[in-house]
Design a protein around this motif. Sequence first.
Motif, PDB file in Angstrom:
ATOM      1  N   GLY A  19      55.456  27.890  25.694  1.00 43.69           N
ATOM      2  CA  GLY A  19      56.036  26.889  24.796  1.00 43.69           C
ATOM      3  C   GLY A  19      55.116  25.698  24.622  1.00 43.69           C
ATOM      4  N   VAL A  20      54.555  25.224  25.722  1.00 47.95           N
ATOM      5  CA  VAL A  20      53.669  24.054  25.680  1.00 47.95           C
ATOM      6  C   VAL A  20      52.369  24.390  24.934  1.00 47.95           C
ATOM      7  CG1 VAL A  20      52.366  22.407  27.091  1.00 47.95           C
ATOM      8  CG2 VAL A  20      54.691  23.060  27.759  1.00 47.95           C
ATOM      9  N   GLU A  21      51.859  25.612  25.131  1.00 47.56           N
ATOM     10  CA  GLU A  21      50.657  26.044  24.387  1.00 47.56           C
ATOM     11  C   GLU A  21      50.922  26.008  22.880  1.00 47.56           C
ATOM     12  OE1 GLU A  21      47.510  26.646  25.228  1.00 47.56           O
ATOM     13  OE2 GLU A  21      48.045  26.027  27.256  1.00 47.56           O
ATOM     14  N   ALA A  22      52.113  26.430  22.488  1.00 46.62           N
ATOM     15  CA  ALA A  22      52.466  26.427  21.062  1.00 46.62           C
ATOM     16  C   ALA A  22      52.554  25.003  20.519  1.00 46.62           C
ATOM     17  CB  ALA A  22      53.787  27.166  20.848  1.00 46.62           C
ATOM     18  N   VAL A  23      53.057  24.069  21.345  1.00 45.94           N
ATOM     19  CA  VAL A  23      53.109  22.657  20.925  1.00 45.94           C
ATOM     20  C   VAL A  23      51.681  22.126  20.742  1.00 45.94           C
ATOM     21  CG1 VAL A  23      53.827  20.324  21.597  1.00 45.94           C
ATOM     22  CG2 VAL A  23      55.337  22.270  22.045  1.00 45.94           C
ATOM     23  N   LYS A  24      50.779  22.485  21.660  1.00 43.62           N
ATOM     24  CA  LYS A  24      49.379  22.053  21.553  1.00 43.62           C
ATOM     25  C   LYS A  24      48.775  22.528  20.234  1.00 43.62           C
ATOM     26  CE  LYS A  24      46.812  22.759  25.361  1.00 43.62           C
ATOM     27  NZ  LYS A  24      46.421  23.348  26.682  1.00 43.62           N
TER      28      LYS A  24
ATOM     29  N   LYS B  83      47.842  20.230  17.171  1.00 43.71           N
ATOM     30  CA  LYS B  83      46.374  20.137  17.287  1.00 43.71           C
ATOM     31  C   LYS B  83      46.011  19.063  18.308  1.00 43.71           C
ATOM     32  CE  LYS B  83      45.375  21.787  12.612  1.00 43.71           C
ATOM     33  NZ  LYS B  83      46.780  22.065  12.259  1.00 43.71           N
ATOM     34  N   ALA B  84      46.671  19.103  19.432  1.00 39.06           N
ATOM     35  CA  ALA B  84      46.518  18.053  20.436  1.00 39.06           C
ATOM     36  C   ALA B  84      46.416  18.669  21.825  1.00 39.06           C
ATOM     37  CB  ALA B  84      47.714  17.101  20.375  1.00 39.06           C
ATOM     38  N   ASP B  85      45.931  17.854  22.750  1.00 41.10           N
ATOM     39  CA  ASP B  85      45.790  18.315  24.133  1.00 41.10           C
ATOM     40  C   ASP B  85      46.109  17.143  25.064  1.00 41.10           C
ATOM     41  OD1 ASP B  85      45.136  19.937  26.354  1.00 41.10           O
ATOM     42  OD2 ASP B  85      43.449  20.827  25.279  1.00 41.10           O
ATOM     43  N   ALA B  86      45.933  17.355  26.358  1.00 39.71           N
ATOM     44  CA  ALA B  86      46.202  16.294  27.335  1.00 39.71           C
ATOM     45  C   ALA B  86      45.299  15.090  27.055  1.00 39.71           C
ATOM     46  CB  ALA B  86      45.942  16.823  28.743  1.00 39.71           C
ATOM     47  N   GLY B  87      45.803  13.902  27.363  1.00 33.82           N
ATOM     48  CA  GLY B  87      44.984  12.695  27.268  1.00 33.82           C
ATOM     49  C   GLY B  87      44.991  12.028  25.905  1.00 33.82           C
ATOM     50  N   GLU B  88      45.869  12.525  24.981  1.00 32.91           N
ATOM     51  CA  GLU B  88      45.894  11.930  23.631  1.00 32.91           C
ATOM     52  C   GLU B  88      47.102  11.005  23.434  1.00 32.91           C
ATOM     53  OE1 GLU B  88      43.684  13.938  20.545  1.00 32.91           O
ATOM     54  OE2 GLU B  88      44.487  15.815  21.343  1.00 32.91           O
TER      55      GLU B  88
ATOM     56  N   ALA C 194      45.693   6.280  21.884  1.00 32.43           N
ATOM     57  CA  ALA C 194      46.282   7.364  21.099  1.00 32.43           C
ATOM     58  C   ALA C 194      45.261   7.928  20.113  1.00 32.43           C
ATOM     59  CB  ALA C 194      47.509   6.857  20.348  1.00 32.43           C
ATOM     60  N   THR C 195      45.143   9.257  20.096  1.00 35.33           N
ATOM     61  CA  THR C 195      44.255   9.899  19.124  1.00 35.33           C
ATOM     62  C   THR C 195      45.017  10.872  18.228  1.00 35.33           C
ATOM     63  OG1 THR C 195      43.637  11.383  20.949  1.00 35.33           O
ATOM     64  CG2 THR C 195      42.096   9.640  20.416  1.00 35.33           C
ATOM     65  N   LYS C 196      46.340  10.964  18.421  1.00 32.47           N
ATOM     66  CA  LYS C 196      47.185  11.801  17.556  1.00 32.47           C
ATOM     67  C   LYS C 196      48.443  11.008  17.169  1.00 32.47           C
ATOM     68  CE  LYS C 196      44.716  15.287  17.072  1.00 32.47           C
ATOM     69  NZ  LYS C 196      44.039  15.806  18.217  1.00 32.47           N
ATOM     70  N   GLY C 197      49.032  11.372  16.052  1.00 34.49           N
ATOM     71  CA  GLY C 197      50.277  10.724  15.632  1.00 34.49           C
ATOM     72  C   GLY C 197      50.043   9.311  15.097  1.00 34.49           C
ATOM     73  N   ARG C 198      51.147   8.655  14.754  1.00 32.42           N
ATOM     74  CA  ARG C 198      51.059   7.315  14.148  1.00 32.42           C
ATOM     75  C   ARG C 198      50.352   6.303  15.023  1.00 32.42           C
ATOM     76  NH1 ARG C 198      54.563   7.043   9.790  1.00 32.42           N
ATOM     77  NH2 ARG C 198      56.036   8.758   9.851  1.00 32.42           N
ATOM     78  N   ALA C 199      50.549   6.403  16.343  1.00 32.87           N
ATOM     79  CA  ALA C 199      49.956   5.421  17.254  1.00 32.87           C
ATOM     80  C   ALA C 199      48.431   5.438  17.177  1.00 32.87           C
ATOM     81  CB  ALA C 199      50.421   5.695  18.691  1.00 32.87           C
ATOM     82  N   SER C 200      47.859   6.561  16.703  1.00 29.00           N
ATOM     83  CA  SER C 200      46.391   6.642  16.632  1.00 29.00           C
ATOM     84  C   SER C 200      45.824   5.660  15.601  1.00 29.00           C
ATOM     85  CB  SER C 200      45.957   8.074  16.297  1.00 29.00           C
ATOM     86  OG  SER C 200      46.401   8.444  15.011  1.00 29.00           O
ATOM     87  N   TYR C 201      46.646   5.243  14.642  1.00 30.57           N
ATOM     88  CA  TYR C 201      46.160   4.257  13.650  1.00 30.57           C
ATOM     89  C   TYR C 201      45.788   2.942  14.327  1.00 30.57           C
ATOM     90  CZ  TYR C 201      48.859   7.447  10.611  1.00 30.57           C
ATOM     91  OH  TYR C 201      49.400   8.550   9.998  1.00 30.57           O
ATOM     92  N   LEU C 202      46.429   2.677  15.479  1.00 29.96           N
ATOM     93  CA  LEU C 202      46.200   1.401  16.176  1.00 29.96           C
ATOM     94  C   LEU C 202      44.934   1.428  17.040  1.00 29.96           C
ATOM     95  CD1 LEU C 202      49.794   0.521  17.438  1.00 29.96           C
ATOM     96  CD2 LEU C 202      48.593  -0.401  15.460  1.00 29.96           C
TER      97      LEU C 202
END
Length: 208
Positions: A112-117, A121-126, A171-179
């Motif tokens: 399940g977690v692999e499918a979320v990744k 298009k994300a991984d740990a540390g983002e 943050a490097t993914k999602g809305r927070a990455s804009y900041l």
Amino acid sequence: MPYNPALLTRLIEAIAATIDTNADEITALDQAIGDGDHVINLQRGIHALMAQREELSQLDWATAWQKIGMTLMSTIGGASGSLFGTLFVAMSKAAPDHAINQYTFAAIFTAGVEAVKQRGKADAGEKTMLDVLIPVATYLQSATMVDFPELLATVPAVAIKGMESTREMIATKGRASYLEKRSLGHIDAGAKTSQLMICAIVDVLTQQ
Ligand code: ADP
Ligand code: MG
């Protein structure tokens, strides 16, 4: 875990309760580095599950996870809807025909977690929900010499550590990455809700 109609009902109720109880704190987190709608998005999905909980509790785990995933995808909206939905649909696909126990569940949850990744298009540390989901999956996979009570006693600390770790991430993914660097110093909302839901599930399973 054997078929137990009351268990899924109690899990859904416990998840709804913890998200409702912590709603203001979650909103504040998503307002700081996102758009503030995460808890409302999630509550829409959870309320749909609450309405379906009697029906869901009649199903075997794999069928229930598939239906839960579809409900979350169609009701939550936002980035988190497709991600939480994907988690459950992929868990359903990975579920074996034989009984679900802590060992088979480790593999199911990891799938399940692999499918979320892949979906995100994300991984740990983002600085996302994955910073809770990945360490929990890794712990479950590694816990081959651990009995079920000890496993349950350990998972909350793993989830909380993952949630806390997002505070020091950019943050490097999602809305927070804009900041960019301004996302530092804040806990990710999706990491927080993932941790709360995992802790609520563990509480119910511990009381079994
Ligand atoms: P939106 O960002 O569209 O407003 P939500 O507020 O419901 O959606 O959900 C935001 C959460 O989704 C974030 O806190 C983060 O944990 C998670 N998230 C966003 N983008 C990704 C991604 N690409 N991969 C994994 N998780 C993500
Ligand atoms: Mg949001």
